[in-house]
Scaffold this motif. Structure first.
Motif, PDB file in Angstrom:
ATOM      1  N   PRO A   8       0.924  -1.092   0.014  1.00 36.01           N
ATOM      2  CA  PRO A   8      -0.028   0.144  -0.075  1.00 36.01           C
ATOM      3  C   PRO A   8       0.754   1.309  -0.025  1.00 36.01           C
ATOM      4  CG  PRO A   8      -0.833  -1.538   1.628  1.00 36.01           C
ATOM      5  CD  PRO A   8       0.588  -2.021   0.878  1.00 36.01           C
ATOM      6  N   ALA A   9       0.308   2.354  -0.681  1.00 37.38           N
ATOM      7  CA  ALA A   9       1.087   3.535  -0.841  1.00 37.38           C
ATOM      8  C   ALA A   9       2.057   3.983   0.178  1.00 37.38           C
ATOM      9  CB  ALA A   9       0.195   4.600  -1.720  1.00 37.38           C
ATOM     10  N   GLU A  10       1.453   4.392   1.347  1.00 34.96           N
ATOM     11  CA  GLU A  10       1.918   4.847   2.513  1.00 34.96           C
ATOM     12  C   GLU A  10       3.078   3.777   3.134  1.00 34.96           C
ATOM     13  OE1 GLU A  10       0.850   7.082   6.697  1.00 34.96           O
ATOM     14  OE2 GLU A  10      -0.772   6.677   5.309  1.00 34.96           O
ATOM     15  N   LEU A  11       2.578   2.745   3.301  1.00 35.33           N
ATOM     16  CA  LEU A  11       3.354   1.620   3.769  1.00 35.33           C
ATOM     17  C   LEU A  11       4.555   1.512   2.985  1.00 35.33           C
ATOM     18  CD1 LEU A  11       4.075  -0.470   5.898  1.00 35.33           C
ATOM     19  CD2 LEU A  11       2.847  -2.146   4.891  1.00 35.33           C
ATOM     20  N   GLY A  12       4.445   1.385   1.589  1.00 35.86           N
ATOM     21  CA  GLY A  12       5.577   1.173   0.451  1.00 35.86           C
ATOM     22  C   GLY A  12       6.582   2.394   0.596  1.00 35.86           C
ATOM     23  N   MET A  13       5.995   3.503   0.719  1.00 36.84           N
ATOM     24  CA  MET A  13       6.756   4.703   0.699  1.00 36.84           C
ATOM     25  C   MET A  13       7.792   4.740   2.055  1.00 36.84           C
ATOM     26  SD  MET A  13       5.753   8.738   0.710  1.00 36.84           S
ATOM     27  CE  MET A  13       4.778   8.367  -0.511  1.00 36.84           C
ATOM     28  N   LYS A  14       7.166   4.301   3.110  1.00 38.20           N
ATOM     29  CA  LYS A  14       8.015   4.260   4.322  1.00 38.20           C
ATOM     30  C   LYS A  14       8.833   2.827   4.285  1.00 38.20           C
ATOM     31  CE  LYS A  14       8.328   5.641   8.581  1.00 38.20           C
ATOM     32  NZ  LYS A  14       8.528   7.150   8.892  1.00 38.20           N
ATOM     33  N   VAL A  15       8.780   1.862   3.675  1.00 36.23           N
ATOM     34  CA  VAL A  15       9.673   0.645   3.579  1.00 36.23           C
ATOM     35  C   VAL A  15      10.606   1.029   2.634  1.00 36.23           C
ATOM     36  CG1 VAL A  15       9.832  -1.616   3.035  1.00 36.23           C
ATOM     37  CG2 VAL A  15       7.909  -0.875   4.350  1.00 36.23           C
ATOM     38  N   PHE A  16      10.402   1.496   1.542  1.00 35.18           N
ATOM     39  CA  PHE A  16      11.443   1.932   0.276  1.00 35.18           C
ATOM     40  C   PHE A  16      12.278   3.093   1.074  1.00 35.18           C
ATOM     41  CE2 PHE A  16      12.799   4.237  -3.656  1.00 35.18           C
ATOM     42  CZ  PHE A  16      13.329   2.938  -3.938  1.00 35.18           C
ATOM     43  N   ALA A  17      11.708   4.009   1.899  1.00 28.18           N
ATOM     44  CA  ALA A  17      12.754   4.986   2.308  1.00 28.18           C
ATOM     45  C   ALA A  17      13.497   4.342   3.449  1.00 28.18           C
ATOM     46  CB  ALA A  17      11.837   6.259   2.892  1.00 28.18           C
ATOM     47  N   SER A  18      13.200   3.344   4.167  1.00 28.29           N
ATOM     48  CA  SER A  18      13.982   2.751   4.976  1.00 28.29           C
ATOM     49  C   SER A  18      15.255   1.766   4.445  1.00 28.29           C
ATOM     50  CB  SER A  18      13.161   2.294   6.123  1.00 28.29           C
ATOM     51  OG  SER A  18      12.006   2.775   6.533  1.00 28.29           O
ATOM     52  N   LEU A  19      15.183   1.605   3.157  1.00 26.10           N
ATOM     53  CA  LEU A  19      16.119   0.583   2.576  1.00 26.10           C
ATOM     54  C   LEU A  19      17.737   1.169   2.517  1.00 26.10           C
ATOM     55  CD1 LEU A  19      13.726  -1.241   0.050  1.00 26.10           C
ATOM     56  CD2 LEU A  19      14.378  -1.730   2.524  1.00 26.10           C
ATOM     57  N   PRO A  20      18.547   0.442   2.549  1.00 28.70           N
ATOM     58  CA  PRO A  20      19.859   0.932   2.395  1.00 28.70           C
ATOM     59  C   PRO A  20      20.220   1.643   1.373  1.00 28.70           C
ATOM     60  CG  PRO A  20      20.038  -1.237   3.246  1.00 28.70           C
ATOM     61  CD  PRO A  20      18.572  -1.104   2.721  1.00 28.70           C
ATOM     62  N   ILE A  21      19.657   1.541   0.314  1.00 28.14           N
ATOM     63  CA  ILE A  21      20.082   2.126  -1.067  1.00 28.14           C
ATOM     64  C   ILE A  21      19.299   3.635  -1.236  1.00 28.14           C
ATOM     65  CG2 ILE A  21      18.036   1.467  -2.476  1.00 28.14           C
ATOM     66  CD1 ILE A  21      21.558   1.935  -3.744  1.00 28.14           C
ATOM     67  N   GLN A  22      18.422   3.841  -0.373  1.00 25.22           N
ATOM     68  CA  GLN A  22      17.650   5.093  -0.141  1.00 25.22           C
ATOM     69  C   GLN A  22      18.018   5.837   1.035  1.00 25.22           C
ATOM     70  OE1 GLN A  22      16.257   4.899  -3.559  1.00 25.22           O
ATOM     71  NE2 GLN A  22      15.030   6.463  -2.247  1.00 25.22           N
ATOM     72  N   LEU A  23      18.552   5.395   1.911  1.00 28.18           N
ATOM     73  CA  LEU A  23      19.088   6.150   3.135  1.00 28.18           C
ATOM     74  C   LEU A  23      20.240   7.265   2.983  1.00 28.18           C
ATOM     75  CD1 LEU A  23      18.780   3.324   5.687  1.00 28.18           C
ATOM     76  CD2 LEU A  23      17.268   5.562   5.680  1.00 28.18           C
ATOM     77  N   PRO A  24      21.283   6.843   2.272  1.00 32.82           N
ATOM     78  CA  PRO A  24      22.200   7.783   1.871  1.00 32.82           C
ATOM     79  C   PRO A  24      21.796   9.332   1.499  1.00 32.82           C
ATOM     80  CG  PRO A  24      22.970   5.861   0.980  1.00 32.82           C
ATOM     81  CD  PRO A  24      21.427   5.640   1.592  1.00 32.82           C
ATOM     82  N   GLY A  25      20.777   9.541   0.417  1.00 29.96           N
ATOM     83  CA  GLY A  25      20.433  10.588   0.306  1.00 29.96           C
ATOM     84  C   GLY A  25      19.912  11.558   1.106  1.00 29.96           C
ATOM     85  N   GLN A  26      19.063  10.778   2.000  1.00 33.14           N
ATOM     86  CA  GLN A  26      18.291  11.249   3.063  1.00 33.14           C
ATOM     87  C   GLN A  26      19.200  11.916   4.210  1.00 33.14           C
ATOM     88  OE1 GLN A  26      14.122   9.241   3.681  1.00 33.14           O
ATOM     89  NE2 GLN A  26      15.512   7.534   2.933  1.00 33.14           N
ATOM     90  N   LEU A  27      20.269  10.887   4.497  1.00 30.23           N
ATOM     91  CA  LEU A  27      21.434  11.255   5.483  1.00 30.23           C
ATOM     92  C   LEU A  27      22.171  12.551   4.971  1.00 30.23           C
ATOM     93  CD1 LEU A  27      22.975  10.472   8.025  1.00 30.23           C
ATOM     94  CD2 LEU A  27      24.284   9.144   6.650  1.00 30.23           C
ATOM     95  N   ALA A  28      22.140  12.449   3.764  1.00 35.31           N
ATOM     96  CA  ALA A  28      22.860  14.001   3.095  1.00 35.31           C
ATOM     97  C   ALA A  28      22.112  15.046   2.948  1.00 35.31           C
ATOM     98  CB  ALA A  28      23.426  13.553   2.020  1.00 35.31           C
TER      99      ALA A  28
END
Length: 275
Positions: free
Chosen positions: A218-238
């Protein structure tokens, strides 16, 4: 006649522990650099940067032949976009082998005989894995930056990923931090599973399968899971991800949790189980 024998005072416990940890770290480093798989995985990191550079070269050539309206929406020719997930996987796999190879060969019994303090042995493995991952992550990040800058030259954004090294620095450091976190995750999984195949499957699932699975949630859950994955975290960390779910502190906490949770579980099971 009595003979007085001078005895050397025993070193304080803290000093003995520090010395013991230093020697154990040196031993673990010797093990790691003496096996062929170490150089194979590190060579794969170098190859990923080279392949990323080739893709960046093709993108730049395509950019030069495109119309201005197409150039305005072009993707950035950043070799690091391809090299980062490969580097994360390679260092996680290499760190997993630090544990699983000893179980596969039976050398874990020898290691525990030489270093009965299991916590110290595991800490030494973590230090070595983190140090190698930090060096590899920094080399990949900065190598990708300089290669991409050389290929794109003075072309403007968006084909040129960064205007200067200063602008790129938060992203380069965040990418390097993610490689270290994945190495610690791999080490923890190696201690938990004690099998190379199982650890590699788990790392592959986290890095490459879960991003696909997240798209079907589901959209909201999928967005949260995707944002929590290792490949997505560096951009958010920066702090450069326009679609960030986490602020830099939150992204850093999630990234650190990968390594901390895996290491804690691995240490607990290492202490509890027989070799």
């Amino acid at each position: 006649m009595s003979t007085l024998t001078a005895t050397r005072p025993a070193a304080p416990a803290a000093e003995r522990n520090t010395s013991g940890l230093t020697r154990t770290i040196a031993s673990e480093w010797q093990k790691l650099r003496s096996v062929r798989s170490t150089y194979m995985y590190l060579s794969a990191v170098v190859l990923s940067v080279a392949v990323g550079g080739f893709v960046a070269y093709l993108m730049t050539a395509d950019y030069d032949s495109s119309t201005p309206d197409v150039q305005a929406v072009f993707g950035s020719a950043d070799p690091g976009q391809l090299a980062l997930p490969v580097t994360q996987f390679c260092l996680a796999a290499l760190a997993a082998l630090v544990m699983t190879s000893e179980y596969a060969t039976g050398m874990i019994r020898t290691s525990l005989t030489a270093v009965p303090a299991r916590g110290r042995m595991f800490a030494a493995k973590a230090v070595v894995a983190a140090a190698v991952a930090a060096v590899a992550g920094l080399a990949m990040s900065f190598g990708s930056y300089f290669l991409g800058a050389a290929i794109t030259g003075d072309r403007p954004a968006p084909i040129r990923a960064w205007e200067s090294l200063g602008d790129a620095m938060p992203s380069l450091l965040a990418n390097s931090a993610s490689v270290v976190a994945m190495a610690l995750l791999g080490l923890g999984l190696g201690a938990i599973l004690r099998a190379t195949a199982g650890a590699l499957v788990a790392v592959t699932a986290i890095l490459f399968v879960l991003p696909i699975v997240a798209q079907f949630l589901p959209a909201e859950l999928g967005m949260k899971v995707f944002a929590s994955l290792p490949i997505q975290l560096p951009g958010q960390l920066a702090g450069i991800d326009p679609n960030a779910v986490y602020d830099p502190w939150g992204a850093g906490a999630v990234l650190a949790a990968y390594g901390v949770v895996a290491l804690t579980a691995g240490w607990f099971l290492l202490k509890r189980r027989d070799a």
